[in-house]
Design a protein around this motif. Structure first.
Motif, PDB file in Angstrom:
ATOM      1  N   LEU A   4       0.751  -1.135   0.154  1.00  0.00           N
ATOM      2  CA  LEU A   4       0.030   0.029   0.057  1.00  0.00           C
ATOM      3  C   LEU A   4       0.981   1.241  -0.166  1.00  0.00           C
ATOM      4  CD1 LEU A   4      -2.795  -1.004   2.523  1.00  0.00           C
ATOM      5  CD2 LEU A   4      -3.016  -1.002   0.125  1.00  0.00           C
ATOM      6  N   ARG A   5       1.994   1.346   0.778  1.00  0.00           N
ATOM      7  CA  ARG A   5       2.873   2.662   0.748  1.00  0.00           C
ATOM      8  C   ARG A   5       3.570   2.744  -0.569  1.00  0.00           C
ATOM      9  NH1 ARG A   5       5.818   1.525   6.597  1.00  0.00           N
ATOM     10  NH2 ARG A   5       4.001   2.264   7.943  1.00  0.00           N
ATOM     11  N   GLY A   6       3.800   1.292  -1.263  1.00  0.00           N
ATOM     12  CA  GLY A   6       4.238   1.629  -2.676  1.00  0.00           C
ATOM     13  C   GLY A   6       3.256   2.328  -3.509  1.00  0.00           C
ATOM     14  N   LEU A   7       2.029   1.968  -3.350  1.00  0.00           N
ATOM     15  CA  LEU A   7       1.121   2.458  -4.469  1.00  0.00           C
ATOM     16  C   LEU A   7       0.895   4.113  -3.810  1.00  0.00           C
ATOM     17  CD1 LEU A   7      -1.874  -0.115  -4.368  1.00  0.00           C
ATOM     18  CD2 LEU A   7      -0.173   0.560  -6.255  1.00  0.00           C
ATOM     19  N   GLY A   8       1.130   4.378  -2.291  1.00  0.00           N
ATOM     20  CA  GLY A   8       1.012   5.827  -2.169  1.00  0.00           C
ATOM     21  C   GLY A   8       2.082   6.572  -2.730  1.00  0.00           C
ATOM     22  N   LEU A 121      10.080   2.608  -8.855  1.00  0.00           N
ATOM     23  CA  LEU A 121      10.411   1.844  -7.523  1.00  0.00           C
ATOM     24  C   LEU A 121       9.147   1.648  -6.771  1.00  0.00           C
ATOM     25  CD1 LEU A 121      13.557   4.302  -7.063  1.00  0.00           C
ATOM     26  CD2 LEU A 121      13.528   1.863  -7.724  1.00  0.00           C
ATOM     27  N   GLY A 122       8.134   2.768  -6.783  1.00  0.00           N
ATOM     28  CA  GLY A 122       6.835   2.359  -6.228  1.00  0.00           C
ATOM     29  C   GLY A 122       6.260   1.092  -6.575  1.00  0.00           C
ATOM     30  N   LEU A 123       6.221   0.902  -7.968  1.00  0.00           N
ATOM     31  CA  LEU A 123       5.600  -0.299  -8.438  1.00  0.00           C
ATOM     32  C   LEU A 123       6.392  -1.502  -7.849  1.00  0.00           C
ATOM     33  CD1 LEU A 123       4.697   0.694 -11.860  1.00  0.00           C
ATOM     34  CD2 LEU A 123       3.073   0.201  -9.898  1.00  0.00           C
ATOM     35  N   ALA A 124       7.809  -1.219  -7.885  1.00  0.00           N
ATOM     36  CA  ALA A 124       8.837  -2.391  -7.278  1.00  0.00           C
ATOM     37  C   ALA A 124       8.565  -2.648  -5.845  1.00  0.00           C
ATOM     38  CB  ALA A 124      10.258  -1.951  -7.431  1.00  0.00           C
ATOM     39  N   VAL A 126       5.472  -2.594  -4.564  1.00  0.00           N
ATOM     40  CA  VAL A 126       4.132  -3.186  -4.489  1.00  0.00           C
ATOM     41  C   VAL A 126       4.539  -4.682  -5.024  1.00  0.00           C
ATOM     42  CG1 VAL A 126       1.949  -3.454  -5.903  1.00  0.00           C
ATOM     43  CG2 VAL A 126       3.038  -1.290  -5.389  1.00  0.00           C
ATOM     44  N   VAL A 127       5.615  -5.055  -5.695  1.00  0.00           N
ATOM     45  CA  VAL A 127       5.974  -6.320  -5.952  1.00  0.00           C
ATOM     46  C   VAL A 127       6.717  -6.978  -4.860  1.00  0.00           C
ATOM     47  CG1 VAL A 127       7.204  -7.776  -7.753  1.00  0.00           C
ATOM     48  CG2 VAL A 127       5.750  -5.736  -8.393  1.00  0.00           C
ATOM     49  N   VAL A 128       7.858  -6.375  -4.427  1.00  0.00           N
ATOM     50  CA  VAL A 128       8.768  -7.012  -3.505  1.00  0.00           C
ATOM     51  C   VAL A 128       8.688  -6.464  -2.181  1.00  0.00           C
ATOM     52  CG1 VAL A 128      10.513  -7.239  -5.261  1.00  0.00           C
ATOM     53  CG2 VAL A 128      10.627  -5.209  -4.053  1.00  0.00           C
ATOM     54  N   GLY A 129       7.875  -5.587  -1.767  1.00  0.00           N
ATOM     55  CA  GLY A 129       7.590  -5.261  -0.277  1.00  0.00           C
ATOM     56  C   GLY A 129       8.579  -4.186  -0.036  1.00  0.00           C
ATOM     57  N   GLN A 130       9.128  -4.524   1.247  1.00  0.00           N
ATOM     58  CA  GLN A 130       9.876  -3.289   1.998  1.00  0.00           C
ATOM     59  C   GLN A 130      11.428  -3.170   1.296  1.00  0.00           C
ATOM     60  OE1 GLN A 130       8.923  -1.876   4.689  1.00  0.00           O
ATOM     61  NE2 GLN A 130      10.953  -0.666   4.667  1.00  0.00           N
ATOM     62  N   ARG A 131      11.731  -4.239   0.642  1.00  0.00           N
ATOM     63  CA  ARG A 131      12.998  -3.902  -0.167  1.00  0.00           C
ATOM     64  C   ARG A 131      12.913  -2.962  -1.109  1.00  0.00           C
ATOM     65  NH1 ARG A 131      16.062  -9.428  -2.283  1.00  0.00           N
ATOM     66  NH2 ARG A 131      14.010  -9.165  -3.439  1.00  0.00           N
ATOM     67  N   GLY A 132      11.807  -2.922  -1.889  1.00  0.00           N
ATOM     68  CA  GLY A 132      11.436  -2.001  -2.886  1.00  0.00           C
ATOM     69  C   GLY A 132      11.317  -0.546  -2.271  1.00  0.00           C
ATOM     70  N   LEU A 133      10.609  -0.574  -0.936  1.00  0.00           N
ATOM     71  CA  LEU A 133      10.647   0.785  -0.256  1.00  0.00           C
ATOM     72  C   LEU A 133      11.970   1.250   0.075  1.00  0.00           C
ATOM     73  CD1 LEU A 133       7.494   0.288   1.943  1.00  0.00           C
ATOM     74  CD2 LEU A 133       7.505   1.724  -0.016  1.00  0.00           C
ATOM     75  N   ARG A 134      12.841   0.555   0.315  1.00  0.00           N
ATOM     76  CA  ARG A 134      13.972   0.865   0.589  1.00  0.00           C
ATOM     77  C   ARG A 134      14.875   1.539  -0.578  1.00  0.00           C
ATOM     78  NH1 ARG A 134      15.550  -3.378   2.853  1.00  0.00           N
ATOM     79  NH2 ARG A 134      14.883  -2.890   4.935  1.00  0.00           N
ATOM     80  N   TRP A 135      14.611   0.569  -1.443  1.00  0.00           N
ATOM     81  CA  TRP A 135      15.255   1.182  -2.873  1.00  0.00           C
ATOM     82  C   TRP A 135      14.857   2.830  -3.246  1.00  0.00           C
ATOM     83  CZ3 TRP A 135      14.239  -3.807  -6.147  1.00  0.00           C
ATOM     84  CH2 TRP A 135      15.176  -4.621  -5.589  1.00  0.00           C
ATOM     85  N   HIS A 136      13.272   2.922  -2.748  1.00  0.00           N
ATOM     86  CA  HIS A 136      12.844   4.165  -3.219  1.00  0.00           C
ATOM     87  C   HIS A 136      13.498   5.383  -2.249  1.00  0.00           C
ATOM     88  CE1 HIS A 136       9.843   7.290  -3.608  1.00  0.00           C
ATOM     89  NE2 HIS A 136       9.311   6.793  -4.544  1.00  0.00           N
ATOM     90  N   GLY A 137      13.593   4.672  -0.850  1.00  0.00           N
ATOM     91  CA  GLY A 137      14.093   5.780   0.007  1.00  0.00           C
ATOM     92  C   GLY A 137      15.714   6.157  -0.288  1.00  0.00           C
ATOM     93  N   ARG A 138      16.347   5.239  -1.125  1.00  0.00           N
ATOM     94  CA  ARG A 138      17.770   5.860  -1.317  1.00  0.00           C
ATOM     95  C   ARG A 138      17.721   6.618  -2.504  1.00  0.00           C
ATOM     96  NH1 ARG A 138      20.466  -0.403  -0.956  1.00  0.00           N
ATOM     97  NH2 ARG A 138      20.416  -0.316   1.543  1.00  0.00           N
TER      98      ARG A 138
END
Length: 573
Positions: A4-8, A121-124, A126-138
């Protein structure tokens, strides 16, 4: 939750292009409230990067400037302009604060780039979860974190391109002035001269503006003509015509002066040609930048609709890159073109120098005459009066020496005291004309003696491998003495440093103090007198004294040294 955070974050990225356009427009036109409102989006992105992605990011913005403070005269100064009320200075300060902060331009670039990178990265996430959020944060930290050098590079290039576009637009005003000059010249042939006079004078203001913008090109114009003087019968003569009032002679004198100056012709030619050069060298990069930026943002906005050609994205990015890379070179070519017609020619420089030397010579003659009158007055009222009194006292002593030795002895003591007083007055007078230490020890030691008498802490550093001509030494000595006196009286300084150097046939003296600044040659006669004194020797005085200090005054006099060495040292005064 991570999905959900990735979609946000994807939804947040979709707002980027619209906000980027609004942010760029607000920065160009100085709409600071809108820039600050748009800034909330990058601020929220940093907060989400810390809370959702586990990548905390500190805010890199520069602190807001303090409210403007009034000067002693009640006016408010911002970037060398004075205002009566504080509203406009505060607004200009905030606009400059936002435009000069690299983090502001960093936000703009993030708004442009995040719709693509943030969406992916947001769609990533959605697919891989927290690891994708960390990529987005970096990714967010890479753009919105600590300041990188490249945002300042981009900001400087964008500012340069937009400044060039402004010059290109203003060049069209020059073309209009040139066309109006042709029309008013036709009117002048019919006898209506004042429109042509007004237009040429305003055209000179326009070209002078360009001279300052390009880099301090000197004005090439001949000095203004003197005011016509009446004949013995009260009438004014112009050629073979006589006039009762000075109106027409003054107007004709200005017309002949303006139209007979070759610099006016070069101004006219430059105003005709400059629009073509400015549009080619300055407007083209701005057009490439804006078109490329529009292509990139348009493709990014409608990318998911698949109705925009994909190749516009790299083409737009290439146009932006080419515009930013070539902007300094094209601006440099334009700056080299402007002096070709607007800089003074060799003959104009020679005429200006002759005019300036003529004025300074006249000032020198007047100053010398005033100095002679002062010396005559001081001798008459001081030493001469005491010598006359001493002679009268000695005659009284001759009469009383046999009849009243006691009174005669008292008179002799008074005569001796008057002799010492008269000697001191003559020494002070001689010191004011040409100090003995200057004649015997040279300029460096004479300045050190002045520094010892100064109530401030003065450090003198001198490197003079020989002696100067006596007139140059005297001018430099009295100029430095005047500057130290001004520093002690008006600057509020506690320390002063005087550097005296000679190189390449140029004597250069820097007088630097840590006072409150604000020295202005137009505000008093002291600095103006020094400037005139130096002008006699083709020297100049440069004053750098911002409000709040410090003050640095630079004296430069072209001269040569003799072979005799006097001193090379640095020591406190």
């Amino acid at each position: 939750m991570a999905r959900l955070r990735g979609l946000g974050l994807v939804a947040l990225a979709a707002l980027g292009p619209v906000l980027a356009v609004l942010d760029l427009v607000a920065l160009l036109f100085g709409v600071t409230p809108l820039v600050l409102r748009i800034r909330r989006m990058p601020v929220m992105a940093r907060r989400l990067a810390g809370e959702w992605c586990g990548v905390p990011i500190a805010e890199p913005y520069q602190p807001a400037p303090p409210p403007p403070r009034p000067r002693p005269d009640g006016m408010y100064e911002v970037r060398r302009r004075l205002y009566r009320h504080p509203h406009m200075p505060a607004y200009r300060q905030r606009a400059h604060w936002l435009a000069s902060d690299g983090a502001t331009w960093l936000d703009l670039l993030w708004l442009v780039a995040n719709p693509v990178a943030g969406t992916v990265l947001g769609l990533a996430a959605v697919v891989v979860g927290q690891r994708g959020l960390r990529w987005h944060g970096r990714w967010t930290r890479a753009l919105l974190g600590a300041r990188r050098p490249w945002p300042n590079w981009v900001k400087d290039r964008v500012v340069l391109v937009l400044d060039g576009a402004q010059l290109a637009v203003q060049s069209l005003a020059g073309l209009l002035l040139a066309a109006l000059q042709l029309v008013t010249a036709a009117l002048a042939l019919a006898g209506v001269t004042w429109p042509l006079i007004v237009l040429i004078e305003n055209s000179r203001g326009f070209t002078n503006y360009y001279r300052r913008r390009v880099g301090g090109i000197d004005e090439p114009y001949r000095p203004a003509p003197p005011v016509p003087r009446p004949e013995p019968d009260g009438r004014y003569r112009v050629g073979r015509r006589m006039f009762r009032s000075p109106t027409v002679p003054v107007r004709l004198a200005r017309l002949y002066w303006l139209t007979g100056d070759p610099a006016s012709g070069r101004d006219f030619l430059w105003m005709l040609l400059n629009p073509l050069v400015a549009v080619t060298l300055l407007a083209a990069p701005c057009a490439a930048l804006l078109v490329g930026f529009a292509q990139v943002t348009t493709v990014v906005t409608y990318l998911w609709r698949h109705n925009q050609p994909w190749w516009q994205l790299p083409a737009g990015a290439a146009a932006v890159a080419v515009a930013l890379v070539l902007a300094p070179t094209l601006r440099r070519w334009h700056d080299r073109w402007t002096p070709v017609l607007l800089a003074p020619t060799k003959a104009a420089r020679l005429a200006q120098r002759v005019e300036r030397l003529t004025e300074t010579r006249a000032d020198a003659v007047d100053t010398q005459a005033a100095e002679l009158r002062r010396i005559e007055r001081d001798l008459h009222d001081g030493a001469q009066g005491r010598l006359v009194a001493m002679g009268m006292a000695l005659r009284t002593v001759e009469r009383l020496l046999d009849v009243d030795p006691k009174t005669a002895r008292r008179l002799i003591v008074e005569v001796r005291e008057n002799t010492a007083t008269a000697l001191n007055e003559i020494r002070e007078l001689v010191h004011g004309i040409h100090p003995p230490v200057l004649a015997e020890r040279g300029l460096a030691d004479a300045i050190r003696v002045v520094a010892l008498d100064c109530p401030l802490d003065v450090e003198v550093a001198a490197d003079l491998p020989g002696r100067l001509d006596p007139p140059v030494e005297s001018a430099a000595y009295f100029a430095v003495r005047e500057l130290l006196t001004n520093a002690a009286k008006h600057s509020g300084a506690s320390n002063v440093r005087v550097d005296v150097h000679h190189a390449d046939e140029l004597l250069r003296i820097h007088v630097h103090d840590d006072g409150h600044g604000g020295a202005d040659p137009a505000g008093g006669t002291g600095l103006l007198g020094i400037r005139r004194r130096l002008g006699t020797f083709d020297g100049v005085l440069d004053v750098h004294s911002p409000v709040g200090g410090p003050t640095t005054l630079t004296l430069e006099i072209p001269c040569v040294l003799s072979s005799r060495r006097t001193s090379t040292s640095s020591e406190p005064g």
